[in-house]
Design an enzyme around this catalytic site. Structure first.
Site, PDB file in Angstrom:
ATOM      1  N   HIS A   6       0.880  -1.205   0.000  1.00 44.49           N
ATOM      2  CA  HIS A   6       0.000   0.000   0.000  1.00 44.49           C
ATOM      3  C   HIS A   6       0.900   1.232   0.000  1.00 44.49           C
ATOM      4  O   HIS A   6       1.510   1.558   1.018  1.00 44.49           O
ATOM      5  CB  HIS A   6      -0.903   0.004   1.246  1.00 44.49           C
ATOM      6  CG  HIS A   6      -1.821   1.191   1.322  1.00 44.49           C
ATOM      7  ND1 HIS A   6      -3.168   1.078   1.614  1.00 44.49           N
ATOM      8  CD2 HIS A   6      -1.601   2.516   1.173  1.00 44.49           C
ATOM      9  CE1 HIS A   6      -3.724   2.273   1.613  1.00 44.49           C
ATOM     10  NE2 HIS A   6      -2.789   3.180   1.363  1.00 44.49           N
ATOM     11  N   HIS A  52     -10.260   0.595   1.964  1.00 37.46           N
ATOM     12  CA  HIS A  52     -10.073   1.586   3.040  1.00 37.46           C
ATOM     13  C   HIS A  52     -11.250   1.393   3.977  1.00 37.46           C
ATOM     14  O   HIS A  52     -12.366   1.809   3.677  1.00 37.46           O
ATOM     15  CB  HIS A  52     -10.030   3.018   2.481  1.00 37.46           C
ATOM     16  CG  HIS A  52      -9.786   4.036   3.549  1.00 37.46           C
ATOM     17  ND1 HIS A  52      -8.593   4.730   3.655  1.00 37.46           N
ATOM     18  CD2 HIS A  52     -10.541   4.442   4.601  1.00 37.46           C
ATOM     19  CE1 HIS A  52      -8.642   5.524   4.716  1.00 37.46           C
ATOM     20  NE2 HIS A  52      -9.820   5.369   5.308  1.00 37.46           N
TER      21      HIS A  52
HETATM   22  C1  NCD Z   1      -3.568   8.931   2.323  1.00 38.18           C
HETATM   23  C2  NCD Z   1      -3.200  10.012   1.301  1.00 38.18           C
HETATM   24  O1  NCD Z   1      -2.679  11.049   1.697  1.00 38.18           O
HETATM   25  O2  NCD Z   1      -3.433   9.801   0.100  1.00 38.18           O
HETATM   26  N1  NCD Z   1      -3.464   9.485   3.636  1.00 38.18           N
HETATM   27  C3  NCD Z   1      -3.298   8.786   4.785  1.00 38.18           C
HETATM   28  O3  NCD Z   1      -3.333   9.391   5.858  1.00 38.18           O
HETATM   29  N2  NCD Z   1      -3.093   7.511   4.780  1.00 38.18           N
HETATM   30  C4  NCD Z   1      -4.909   8.404   2.025  1.00 38.18           C
HETATM   31  C5  NCD Z   1      -5.240   7.097   2.692  1.00 38.18           C
HETATM   32  O4  NCD Z   1      -4.604   6.076   2.436  1.00 38.18           O
HETATM   33  O5  NCD Z   1      -6.169   7.067   3.506  1.00 38.18           O
HETATM   34 ZN    ZN Z   2      -3.199   5.092   1.849  1.00 36.89          ZN
END
Ligand code: NCD
Ligand code: ZN
Length: 354
Positions: A13, A136
């Site tokens: 991820h 998510h």
């Molecule tokens: C991610 C992003 O900035 O694209 N941010 C995060 O806090 N993880 C988006 C996500 O994966 O939820």
């Molecule tokens: Zn993310």
């Protein structure tokens, strides 16, 4: 144990962004990681096979000449996604998975799913062809407290969806709670769960006590200490369901240190050193390779990387720059608040695993 050699890890991820940011952050992941699942939440998002092909080409173009890195592409699921476009992109090997964002759950998720019934035909087609869904897992209902959104998502959305689409392979991404750990642990072989580096290190006191720390703000938001401990037990268990997804998510400092700051921790440069530290603390260095290099490929049906990476413990603390300069402005690196001692090298002439 002071040195450890493992197959090169994969990141299941990762946010690479686009343009100047992509060029700046990509080498940081490509240095240690052999492959990564690339998140599609660009503006506009990567929704069709054609979008994914174009984005993949931009990533390859931005790779340093000597890099050995394969981007594993994903499509951003919308209520308009065409099941046949997904099937064609997956069958041809262009995409590895499809990403489900509940609309409004996180950064750039406005085109995500509101009515889960409307994506059922896509999910059924994915189950047929064995294309995994990366989820998510947070509800967006404003009535639900932000610290409870993952646990409520499991009951309201994830479990009904999995029951309605048997055979659909699902990755519950960046799990942050003991409920998430328990749900993944109790699932069958169609369910996996990723855990980020920062959720193994932070609890909500780190974010909020003694001043607000914008560089520790991410989504799903960090939780109570008992949840961090449950995540540590899961990650270091060696159990095949759990694997690394760093969720390294760069934003410029201007966007993080703001009255309405963006969510995301930028952990790509020091993730492997951080993980070695955590696994050593847990007395589980021998299980690091399961988490970073073996369980993910097994879930996705891909080979373990042949190249190797060596972690060596040093006597003196290692140093990273405070931030990564980009044409859009500096991006602060995740700083854990303690010293790191594990130095990482990628072997140039790896032996084929026996
Ligand atoms: C991610 C992003 O900035 O694209 N941010 C995060 O806090 N993880 C988006 C996500 O994966 O939820
Ligand atoms: Zn993310």
């Amino acid at each position: 144990m002071t040195t450890l050699t493992i197959p090169r890890p994969d990141d299941w991820h990762l946010h690479l962004r686009d343009g100047a940011m992509l060029r700046a952050v990509l080498p940081e992941s490509a240095r240690h990681f052999a492959r990564a699942i690339i998140m599609p939440n660009l503006v506009p998002p990567v929704v069709t096979g054609a979008d994914a092909a174009a984005y993949r080409a931009r990533i390859i173009e931005a790779l340093p000449a000597d890099a050995r890195f394969t981007p594993l592409m994903t499509l951003y699921l919308t209520e308009e996604t065409d099941p046949e476009d997904v099937a064609a992109a997956h069958t041809s090997g262009l995409i590895t998975a499809v990403k489900l964002y509940p609309a409004g759950a996180t950064t750039n998720s406005a085109s995500g799913v509101r009515d889960f019934e409307r994506v059922r035909p896509v999910l059924e087609r994915m189950a047929e062809i064995g294309c995994p869904l990366c989820v998510h897992g947070e509800v967006t209902d404003p009535e639900v407290d932000i610290f409870d959104r993952e646990a409520v998502f499991i009951d309201r959305v994830l479990e009904p969806m999995r029951r309605a689409t048997p055979g659909l392979r699902v990755v519950m991404e960046h799990i942050t709670t003991s409920e998430g750990v328990a749900y993944v642990a109790a699932g069958n072989e169609t369910l996996g769960g990723t855990i980020t580096t920062h959720h193994l290190i932070l609890n909500r006191n780190h974010l909020l006590a003694g001043g607000i720390r914008p560089h520790y703000y991410c989504l799903p938001v960090v939780k109570r200490e008992k949840h961090r401990l449950a995540l540590r037990r899961a990650a270091t268990s060696g159990e095949g369901r759990f694997f690394l997804g760093t969720d390294s998510a760069p934003h410029t400092d201007a966007l993080k240190e703001s009255a309405c700051g963006c969510a995301g921790c930028f952990t790509a440069p020091n993730t492997m050193a951080l993980l070695a530290h955590v696994f050593e603390e847990e007395g589980a260095l021998d299980r690091l390779e399961a988490f970073t290099s073996r369980n993910g490929p097994a879930f996705y049906g891909l080979p373990v990387n042949e190249q190797q990476l060596t972690l060596s413990k040093t006597d003196r603390p290692l140093h990273w720059p405070k931030d990564l300069p980009t044409e859009d402005g500096p991006v602060t690196l995740f700083a854990p608040g303690f010293d790191l001692y594990w130095q990482i090298t990628v072997d140039d002439h790896p032996a084929r695993p026996a």
